[in-house]
Design an enzyme around this catalytic site. Structure first.
Site, PDB file in Angstrom:
ATOM      1  N   VAL A 137      14.186  11.782  12.470  1.00 53.60           N
ATOM      2  CA  VAL A 137      14.688  10.714  11.608  1.00 53.60           C
ATOM      3  C   VAL A 137      13.774   9.501  11.710  1.00 53.60           C
ATOM      4  CG1 VAL A 137      17.106  11.390  11.716  1.00 53.60           C
ATOM      5  CG2 VAL A 137      16.200   9.836  13.419  1.00 53.60           C
TER       6      VAL A 137
ATOM      7  N   ASP B 107      10.324   6.103  14.603  1.00 51.17           N
ATOM      8  CA  ASP B 107      10.215   7.524  14.269  1.00 51.17           C
ATOM      9  C   ASP B 107      10.688   8.321  15.481  1.00 51.17           C
ATOM     10  OD1 ASP B 107       7.358   9.642  13.317  1.00 51.17           O
ATOM     11  OD2 ASP B 107       9.450  10.105  13.764  1.00 51.17           O
TER      12      ASP B 107
ATOM     13  N   GLU C  50       0.833  -1.202   0.000  1.00 55.28           N
ATOM     14  CA  GLU C  50       0.000   0.000   0.000  1.00 55.28           C
ATOM     15  C   GLU C  50       0.866   1.250   0.000  1.00 55.28           C
ATOM     16  OE1 GLU C  50      -2.371   0.863   3.502  1.00 55.28           O
ATOM     17  OE2 GLU C  50      -3.183   2.670   2.568  1.00 55.28           O
TER      18      GLU C  50
ATOM     19  N   ASP D 157      11.243  12.089  16.824  1.00 52.39           N
ATOM     20  CA  ASP D 157      10.820  13.440  16.510  1.00 52.39           C
ATOM     21  C   ASP D 157      11.414  14.405  17.536  1.00 52.39           C
ATOM     22  OD1 ASP D 157       9.320  15.801  16.227  1.00 52.39           O
ATOM     23  OD2 ASP D 157       7.650  14.664  15.411  1.00 52.39           O
TER      24      ASP D 157
END
Lengths: 401, 506
Positions: A167, A111, A46, A113
């Protein structure tokens, strides 16, 4: 200097150029196809696109690299997300009996942040970053990379700059792609010392912490004491003390001559509080979670989500990452002579290939994007051997020669 | 020629082989024929065992001494395999264990809630049993079930010694030298990984022997979960067999004890006693109803049914019941004629003397808790379930329950353990440490209360020595608690009679 050249209003003009001449479709397809070891792996993947005017479309899927190219050049997405590999083609999910359409595999992702570090940054806040607090990212990458390789035995990790303030890590090993949601959640919790948005610090003596501390110590003196000037300014000192758990603080205050061991813990804890990577476990948990694709553009900053070369991670400068406007501009610049000569040589070798293909290959090489694509090539080369081995084994089983 | 003599031996050998292990993962379903009565009785016994597992898990710290002792008692009581005992004896019990597990799978696979409950209790039971194995048996179990985890060599252990010590010692006080360490893929040890209680290297977790239980339990849980999902899919085929469907529904929804419809004590209670009995031996729900009846000289239909049937269960005859209700209602707004016309009929109906003449059975706790919630002006239902906690607190205080007792009860109520809360109420009002029974019926409360107040020490001792299986008829005569066995077989007979059971297979 570079980023001020980028104007979000120009995106509608820049994106078509980007997708026609710069986006590394060949490598991108090579990656997501994973050597063709599993049938329909690419076709059942997807993608989701954010189009102009914030129109968001899910369950996009493509049957080949050329279809992917054509569609992306037609739609010119502002943002691209990658989701899971499903049991059926996502763009046909409505035709499938409900309950049968399932997310089967996906890379294990993380992830990080920078906004999750706001309470320990004194230089910036929210979406801003600077070279001082970027060190936190470097520390995060080092700690997580070490652990994912040494503790969990993963080999194929792709670290990507998110384009603004963080990142992402894509763990592409076969074993990682096959992990259940429960396993992903367990790995993420293993790696979490400080739970994001749930400020809970549990100190459990363990090899993992010991190793992480070694990493942190390398950076801490410079980062925290100088860059963030922790103990220099009064508010910072208070901030430091505010982070210390009450029981330790109590002991620290009441017993001035605190034991060496307790002070050791106190210092360790401060270091970890400041520097330890803060993960959002929810991103890693779901098999069907959609994450920003590498080489996607960040609409607000214009920066390309480029892979980060681990060998040079300390030197990585988010402000040096090329913006879409920069690389489009570079396309039109006349080239230096030696570059021209190199390309002429390459032209000779590529005689059989399509001329547009040739031009495309030349195109990104002219721009600042080149080194990042080269690094991505190296990453893919590392995985190719495992695919070849797998294909050989499969054909042996089927007795194909 | 030689075949006839071989065959019987082969069959029993096969059974002995099948049931040679004390513990199993229930991977293969049983492949024999059994009678319907065995089908039901096995299932009912296992369900009782699992309910005990649930109750004990809430009332005691799991694996504490009390917990272990009580669980062991229940296992023996329900005739399931337990630690000691010779092989032949155990084979039969293991067979029962095997079959009953699979029957309950059929009953408990249908909804998420049922599945979750079943898995939880089976896991707890498995945990207990695995713990009871000695280390040789444990290893054998691991290998027989394809958990081919290998131990690490002495040199490897030596190399990793410091790391193993730091990671494992702090977590569980394990001495590295003394234990074997297993190398297990990290995906099989998620709980330990999640909490960082294990040393990881290149995708493998290094687990000390005593932590292997966690792994095994997770494996068991996963297998069972998958199996239940599969079972649910084949359920329509099972339901098409009419003999089984009512049985299976009955298992997951019903109360499984004595139904108190067979009245042994008719006429033993006199009307004058009821007031004092209400204070001493009635469960809170009935005490509340009785109080409301005395105060208002009236009860609505829900209350009349719940309380009226209860009174029938404790031994009131029809004549006594009519007199009781009439006397009370007349004090209120109802005159004698109206009572005879409107209310007497329904009381006779309760006793099976009117209409379709069903002799209604007194409501079990489950029925009281789950059906017909009371509204404003009603006094029926279960006070632990239906009363506002503040009001419940006041009521308990007015009945002279100690403050610590009240808070224990409220804790149980908060956790939705209504019957346990009532049991705690029993303990506090009768001044006993520990009820020997598991409360599931208001009339049971009454009977047990009468025992404690009348029988005292004798009763408690009898229920503790509940060891020998039902074959021992001498024991049957002794202990009062054995009575349910008689009623149960009647109960079972009733049910199996209602179904078409023509054959009985060995």
């Amino acid at each position: 200097m570079l980023s001020s050249d980028y104007d979000p209003a120009c995106l509608p003009d820049l994106l078509p150029l980007y997708y026609r001449r710069l986006f590394p479709f060949a490598q991108y397809y090579r990656w997501l196809n994973y050597g063709g070891v599993q049938k329909s792996y690419f076709q059942n993947r997807e993608f989701s696109f954010t189009l102009k005017d914030d129109i968001y479309v899910r369950y996009q899927s493509f049957s080949s690299q050329s279809e992917l190219e054509k569609e992306m050049q037609k739609m010119n997405p502002y943002k691209i997300d990658i989701g899971a590999v499903y049991s059926h083609r996502p763009n046909q999910h409505n035709t499938v009996k409900s309950g049968s359409f399932q997310a089967l595999e996906k890379e294990l992702v993380f992830d990080i942040d920078m906004t999750d570090y706001d309470d320990v940054r004194s230089c910036c806040s929210a979406a801003d970053i600077c070279s001082k607090c970027w060190t936190l990212m470097t520390i995060a990458i080092r700690i997580l990379d070490r652990s994912l390789r040494q503790d969990f035995g993963f080999h194929h990790l792709l670290w990507v700059y998110s384009g603004r303030r963080g990142v992402h890590c894509w763990v592409c090993d076969e074993a990682a792609r096959k992990l259940s949601a429960a396993a992903r959640s367990a790995v993420a919790e293993y790696l979490s010392l400080i739970k994001v948005r749930q400020f809970h610090f549990s100190f459990n003596i363990n090899i993992f912490i010991k190793e992480s501390l070694t990493v942190v110590k390398r950076y801490f003196p410079q980062y925290a004491l100088q860059d963030q000037n922790i103990l220099g300014r009064k508010e910072s000192e208070e901030k430091v003390l505010a982070l210390v758990p009450e029981d330790i603080l109590y002991i620290f205050n009441v017993h001035r001559a605190t034991t060496a061991k307790k002070r050791q813990y106190f210092e360790k804890e401060i270091m970890l509080q400041y520097c330890y990577p803060r993960l959002d476990v929810n991103v890693s948990k779901g098999v069907n979670h959609l994450l920003k694709s590498p080489f996607s553009v960040h609409p607000k900053t214009g920066r390309i989500s480029v892979p980060i070369d681990l060998k040079d991670v300390e030197k990585f400068d988010p402000f040096a990452v090329p913006t879409i406007s920069l690389i489009c501009e570079e396309l039109d610049r006349p080239m230096a002579d030696e570059d021209e000569a190199k390309l002429e040589d390459a032209k000779g070798k590529e005689n059989e290939q399509d001329s547009t293909e040739k031009r495309k290959i030349r195109d990104y090489k002219r721009t600042s994007l080149a080194k990042y694509v080269k690094y991505f090539d190296q990453f893919l080369a590392g995985m190719t051997d495992s695919w070849k081995g797998k294909l050989l084994r499969q054909s042996d089983l089927q007795k194909e020669f | 020629m030689q075949f006839p003599s071989k065959k019987p031996r082969a069959v029993t050998d096969l059974k002995a082989e099948l049931y040679s292990q004390p513990l199993q993962f229930y991977g293969q379903p049983p492949l024999e024929n059994i009678s319907l009565s065995e089908f039901e009785s096995f299932a009912v016994d296992r369900l009782k065992l699992l309910k005990t597992v649930e109750n004990l898990g809430v009332s005691y710290v799991k694996l504490s001494d009390d917990y272990l002792r009580k669980l062991d008692n229940e296992i023996r009581a329900q005739n399931f395999p337990h630690g000691a005992g010779d092989a032949k004896d155990q084979t039969e019990k293991r067979r029962k264990d095997h079959i009953s597990h699979f029957i309950l799978r059929l009953a408990y696979c249908q909804t998420e809630d049922l599945r979750r409950w079943f898995i939880q209790q089976e896991v707890d039971l498995f945990k207990y049993r695995f713990r009871e194995l000695n280390s040789g048996e444990k290893l054998e179990f691991l290998h027989k079930n394809n958990l081919q985890y290998n131990t690490i060599s002495a040199e490897e252990k030596d190399n990793l010694r410091e790391k193993l010590t730091i990671s494992s010692y702090a977590a569980s006080g394990v001495k590295v030298e003394e234990q074997d360490f297993y190398k297990v893929p990290f995906q099989d040890a998620l709980d330990l990984v999640r909490t960082r209680k294990v040393y990881l290297k290149e995708g493998y977790a290094y687990i000390p022997h005593n932590e292997i239980v966690t792994i095994v339990l997770n494996d068991f849980r996963t297998r069972l979960s998958k199996a239940l999902a599969l079972t649910a899919r084949s359920l329509p085929a099972v339901h098409s067999d009419e003999r089984l469907q009512p049985l299976l529904n009955h298992l997951s929804h019903s109360y499984l004890g004595q139904d108190y419809s067979v009245q042994k004590n008719v006429g033993k209670i006199s009307l004058e006693q009821i007031d004092s009995l209400a204070g001493k031996s009635f469960p809170l729900c009935m005490r509340q109803l009785h109080q409301a009846l005395r105060d208002q000289h009236h009860l609505r239909h829900g209350g009349r049914m719940q309380y009226g049937l209860f009174l029938k269960g404790i031994g009131l005859s029809l004549e006594q019941a009519l007199q009781f209700w009439r006397m009370e209602f007349i004090r209120g707004k109802v005159d004698a004629d109206k009572f005879d016309k409107a209310y007497a009929y329904s009381i006779r109906h309760m006793f099976g003397k009117e209409g379709k003449r069903t002799d209604y059975t007194p409501y079990s706790c489950m029925k009281v808790i789950l059906s017909n919630p009371p509204s404003q002006g009603d006094y029926h239902g279960c006070p632990f379930r239906h009363s506002d906690p503040e009001l419940l607190k006041q009521k308990l205080q007015s009945y002279k329950v100690s403050p610590s007792g009240v808070s224990q009860i409220l804790e149980l109520v908060k956790g939705m353990h209504y019957q346990l809360a009532c049991q705690k109420y029993f303990e506090l009002t009768h001044n006993v440490e520990d009820t020997a029974f598991s409360l599931s019926h208001p009339n049971q409360y009454f009977t047990e209360s009468q025992k404690v107040l009348g029988g005292g020490k004798d009763v408690k001792r009898e229920t503790d020595t509940l060891q020998r299986p039902q074959e021992n008829s001498a024991a049957r005569g002794l202990t009062a608690a054995r009575e349910p066995a008689v009623d149960e077989s009647q109960h079972l007979a009733e049910i199996t009679k209602n179904l078409e059971t023509d054959f009985q297979d060995a």
